[in-house]
Design a protein around this motif. Structure first.
Motif, PDB file in Angstrom:
ATOM      1  N   THR A  63       8.129  -8.930   0.137  1.00  0.00           N
ATOM      2  CA  THR A  63       6.856  -8.818   0.865  1.00  0.00           C
ATOM      3  C   THR A  63       5.744  -8.339  -0.060  1.00  0.00           C
ATOM      4  OG1 THR A  63       8.077  -8.308   2.887  1.00  0.00           O
ATOM      5  CG2 THR A  63       5.741  -7.786   2.866  1.00  0.00           C
ATOM      6  N   ILE A  64       6.045  -7.364  -0.884  1.00  0.00           N
ATOM      7  CA  ILE A  64       5.036  -6.862  -1.826  1.00  0.00           C
ATOM      8  C   ILE A  64       4.671  -7.933  -2.845  1.00  0.00           C
ATOM      9  CG2 ILE A  64       4.637  -5.185  -3.684  1.00  0.00           C
ATOM     10  CD1 ILE A  64       6.306  -3.188  -2.037  1.00  0.00           C
ATOM     11  N   ALA A  65       5.663  -8.676  -3.317  1.00  0.00           N
ATOM     12  CA  ALA A  65       5.425  -9.664  -4.371  1.00  0.00           C
ATOM     13  C   ALA A  65       4.684 -10.896  -3.861  1.00  0.00           C
ATOM     14  CB  ALA A  65       6.755 -10.092  -4.989  1.00  0.00           C
ATOM     15  N   THR A  66       4.846 -11.241  -2.598  1.00  0.00           N
ATOM     16  CA  THR A  66       4.264 -12.497  -2.107  1.00  0.00           C
ATOM     17  C   THR A  66       2.998 -12.316  -1.283  1.00  0.00           C
ATOM     18  OG1 THR A  66       5.711 -12.454  -0.164  1.00  0.00           O
ATOM     19  CG2 THR A  66       6.489 -13.669  -2.104  1.00  0.00           C
ATOM     20  N   SER A  67       2.699 -11.118  -0.851  1.00  0.00           N
ATOM     21  CA  SER A  67       1.528 -10.912   0.001  1.00  0.00           C
ATOM     22  C   SER A  67       0.539  -9.964  -0.667  1.00  0.00           C
ATOM     23  CB  SER A  67       1.965 -10.350   1.357  1.00  0.00           C
ATOM     24  OG  SER A  67       0.831 -10.037   2.143  1.00  0.00           O
ATOM     25  N   MET A  68      -0.521 -10.537  -1.188  1.00  0.00           N
ATOM     26  CA  MET A  68      -1.557  -9.725  -1.828  1.00  0.00           C
ATOM     27  C   MET A  68      -2.263  -8.809  -0.818  1.00  0.00           C
ATOM     28  SD  MET A  68      -2.801  -8.969  -4.752  1.00  0.00           S
ATOM     29  CE  MET A  68      -2.488 -10.296  -5.874  1.00  0.00           C
ATOM     30  N   PRO A  69      -2.578  -9.277   0.404  1.00  0.00           N
ATOM     31  CA  PRO A  69      -3.197  -8.353   1.374  1.00  0.00           C
ATOM     32  C   PRO A  69      -2.280  -7.170   1.740  1.00  0.00           C
ATOM     33  CG  PRO A  69      -3.498 -10.616   2.080  1.00  0.00           C
ATOM     34  CD  PRO A  69      -2.571 -10.648   0.907  1.00  0.00           C
ATOM     35  N   PHE A  70      -0.986  -7.441   1.915  1.00  0.00           N
ATOM     36  CA  PHE A  70      -0.039  -6.364   2.218  1.00  0.00           C
ATOM     37  C   PHE A  70       0.010  -5.357   1.074  1.00  0.00           C
ATOM     38  CE2 PHE A  70       4.137  -4.390   2.041  1.00  0.00           C
ATOM     39  CZ  PHE A  70       4.317  -3.950   3.348  1.00  0.00           C
ATOM     40  N   SER A  71       0.096  -5.865  -0.145  1.00  0.00           N
ATOM     41  CA  SER A  71       0.160  -4.982  -1.318  1.00  0.00           C
ATOM     42  C   SER A  71      -1.099  -4.134  -1.444  1.00  0.00           C
ATOM     43  CB  SER A  71       0.361  -5.807  -2.586  1.00  0.00           C
ATOM     44  OG  SER A  71       1.556  -6.527  -2.518  1.00  0.00           O
ATOM     45  N   THR A  72      -2.241  -4.734  -1.177  1.00  0.00           N
ATOM     46  CA  THR A  72      -3.503  -4.003  -1.255  1.00  0.00           C
ATOM     47  C   THR A  72      -3.559  -2.898  -0.205  1.00  0.00           C
ATOM     48  OG1 THR A  72      -4.594  -5.992  -2.062  1.00  0.00           O
ATOM     49  CG2 THR A  72      -6.018  -4.248  -1.220  1.00  0.00           C
ATOM     50  N   ARG A  73      -3.172  -3.235   1.041  1.00  0.00           N
ATOM     51  CA  ARG A  73      -3.174  -2.232   2.111  1.00  0.00           C
ATOM     52  C   ARG A  73      -2.181  -1.107   1.830  1.00  0.00           C
ATOM     53  NH1 ARG A  73      -2.618  -6.634   5.523  1.00  0.00           N
ATOM     54  NH2 ARG A  73      -0.646  -5.780   6.273  1.00  0.00           N
ATOM     55  N   LEU A  74      -1.004  -1.473   1.321  1.00  0.00           N
ATOM     56  CA  LEU A  74       0.022  -0.473   1.008  1.00  0.00           C
ATOM     57  C   LEU A  74      -0.464   0.477  -0.086  1.00  0.00           C
ATOM     58  CD1 LEU A  74       3.033   0.395   1.492  1.00  0.00           C
ATOM     59  CD2 LEU A  74       3.563  -0.998  -0.503  1.00  0.00           C
ATOM     60  N   MET A  75      -1.029  -0.082  -1.120  1.00  0.00           N
ATOM     61  CA  MET A  75      -1.510   0.725  -2.248  1.00  0.00           C
ATOM     62  C   MET A  75      -2.657   1.638  -1.808  1.00  0.00           C
ATOM     63  SD  MET A  75      -2.638  -0.819  -5.868  1.00  0.00           S
ATOM     64  CE  MET A  75      -3.323   0.162  -7.148  1.00  0.00           C
ATOM     65  N   THR A  76      -3.572   1.102  -1.025  1.00  0.00           N
ATOM     66  CA  THR A  76      -4.705   1.888  -0.540  1.00  0.00           C
ATOM     67  C   THR A  76      -4.240   3.031   0.349  1.00  0.00           C
ATOM     68  OG1 THR A  76      -6.112  -0.072  -0.633  1.00  0.00           O
ATOM     69  CG2 THR A  76      -6.897   1.768   0.696  1.00  0.00           C
ATOM     70  N   ALA A  77      -3.322   2.740   1.273  1.00  0.00           N
ATOM     71  CA  ALA A  77      -2.811   3.784   2.170  1.00  0.00           C
ATOM     72  C   ALA A  77      -2.057   4.860   1.383  1.00  0.00           C
ATOM     73  CB  ALA A  77      -1.903   3.166   3.228  1.00  0.00           C
ATOM     74  N   ALA A  78      -1.289   4.453   0.393  1.00  0.00           N
ATOM     75  CA  ALA A  78      -0.548   5.422  -0.415  1.00  0.00           C
ATOM     76  C   ALA A  78      -1.502   6.299  -1.215  1.00  0.00           C
ATOM     77  CB  ALA A  78       0.419   4.700  -1.346  1.00  0.00           C
ATOM     78  N   GLN A  79      -2.527   5.701  -1.809  1.00  0.00           N
ATOM     79  CA  GLN A  79      -3.469   6.482  -2.611  1.00  0.00           C
ATOM     80  C   GLN A  79      -4.296   7.425  -1.741  1.00  0.00           C
ATOM     81  OE1 GLN A  79      -5.542   3.502  -4.920  1.00  0.00           O
ATOM     82  NE2 GLN A  79      -4.124   3.776  -6.628  1.00  0.00           N
ATOM     83  N   GLU A  80      -4.463   7.077  -0.469  1.00  0.00           N
ATOM     84  CA  GLU A  80      -5.181   7.962   0.458  1.00  0.00           C
ATOM     85  C   GLU A  80      -4.242   8.946   1.153  1.00  0.00           C
ATOM     86  OE1 GLU A  80      -7.255   5.273   3.031  1.00  0.00           O
ATOM     87  OE2 GLU A  80      -8.709   4.714   1.484  1.00  0.00           O
ATOM     88  N   SER A  81      -2.967   8.965   0.745  1.00  0.00           N
ATOM     89  CA  SER A  81      -1.937   9.863   1.296  1.00  0.00           C
ATOM     90  C   SER A  81      -1.726   9.680   2.790  1.00  0.00           C
ATOM     91  CB  SER A  81      -2.264  11.326   0.987  1.00  0.00           C
ATOM     92  OG  SER A  81      -2.232  11.544  -0.399  1.00  0.00           O
ATOM     93  N   LYS A  82      -1.792   8.459   3.252  1.00  0.00           N
ATOM     94  CA  LYS A  82      -1.522   8.136   4.651  1.00  0.00           C
ATOM     95  C   LYS A  82      -0.052   7.721   4.785  1.00  0.00           C
ATOM     96  CE  LYS A  82      -6.229   6.706   5.635  1.00  0.00           C
ATOM     97  NZ  LYS A  82      -7.105   5.588   6.030  1.00  0.00           N
ATOM     98  N   LYS A  83       0.808   8.730   4.827  1.00  0.00           N
ATOM     99  CA  LYS A  83       2.249   8.490   4.812  1.00  0.00           C
ATOM    100  C   LYS A  83       2.714   7.720   6.043  1.00  0.00           C
ATOM    101  CE  LYS A  83       6.596  10.444   3.669  1.00  0.00           C
ATOM    102  NZ  LYS A  83       7.071  10.816   2.392  1.00  0.00           N
ATOM    103  N   THR A  84       2.156   8.002   7.219  1.00  0.00           N
ATOM    104  CA  THR A  84       2.589   7.295   8.432  1.00  0.00           C
ATOM    105  C   THR A  84       2.234   5.819   8.364  1.00  0.00           C
ATOM    106  OG1 THR A  84       0.551   7.949   9.561  1.00  0.00           O
ATOM    107  CG2 THR A  84       2.494   9.334   9.910  1.00  0.00           C
ATOM    108  N   VAL A  85       1.090   5.494   7.779  1.00  0.00           N
ATOM    109  CA  VAL A  85       0.690   4.090   7.633  1.00  0.00           C
ATOM    110  C   VAL A  85       1.639   3.379   6.662  1.00  0.00           C
ATOM    111  CG1 VAL A  85      -1.151   2.539   6.852  1.00  0.00           C
ATOM    112  CG2 VAL A  85      -1.726   4.591   8.164  1.00  0.00           C
ATOM    113  N   VAL A  86       1.957   4.040   5.560  1.00  0.00           N
ATOM    114  CA  VAL A  86       2.880   3.453   4.575  1.00  0.00           C
ATOM    115  C   VAL A  86       4.248   3.230   5.204  1.00  0.00           C
ATOM    116  CG1 VAL A  86       4.059   3.872   2.387  1.00  0.00           C
ATOM    117  CG2 VAL A  86       1.643   4.438   2.604  1.00  0.00           C
TER     118      VAL A  86
END
Length: 131
Positions: A63-86
């Motif tokens: 999922t991370i390798a094939t979906s650029m929008p998913f990867s972007t959202r995941l990375m953004t949520a992680a960098q903002e420390s939104k653990k529940t979203v991740v």
């Protein structure tokens, strides 16, 4: 010179080695422990558990390798420390075992382990920043 401390040689503490091959061996005991009889039952059980964990790892990584929008959202949520979203994003990939997730400014780490079984676990670390 009389007040200079000196120590007497103690041969029990510092034995003289007569041969180089005896230099590190201090006793006549065997250097290695004896091997027990092999029983692959636990190894086979761990391998079978790991197969289901590998399927979950594959789902997340694909999922991370094939979906650029998913990867972007995941990375953004992680960098903002939104653990529940991740956690929700990883859960929505369809995994059966939700991993422990740790992230820092350099990347994300997934620790997949089977529930109730401590015999196998898989750790996947993915980078998103070069150091």
């Amino acid at each position: 010179m009389d007040d200079f401390p000196y120590f007497l040689y103690d041969p029990d503490l510092f034995p003289i080695c007569d041969k180089p091959e005896n230099m590190y061996r201090k006793s006549a005991r065997p250097m290695f422990r004896p091997l027990t009889a092999t029983n692959p039952d636990l190894l086979v059980k761990s391998a079978k558990t790991s197969q289901s964990l590998l399927l979950d790892v594959k789902k997340v990584v694909d999922t991370i390798a094939t979906s650029m929008p998913f990867s972007t959202r995941l990375m953004t949520a992680a960098q903002e420390s939104k653990k529940t979203v991740v956690m929700d994003m990883i859960r929505k990939t369809g995994v059966k075992t939700v991993p422990d997730i740790m992230y820092n400014p350099d990347g994300i780490r997934f620790h997949f382990h089977s529930i109730g079984d401590e015999n196998s676990h898989i750790i996947v670390s993915l980078k998103w920043r070069n150091m």
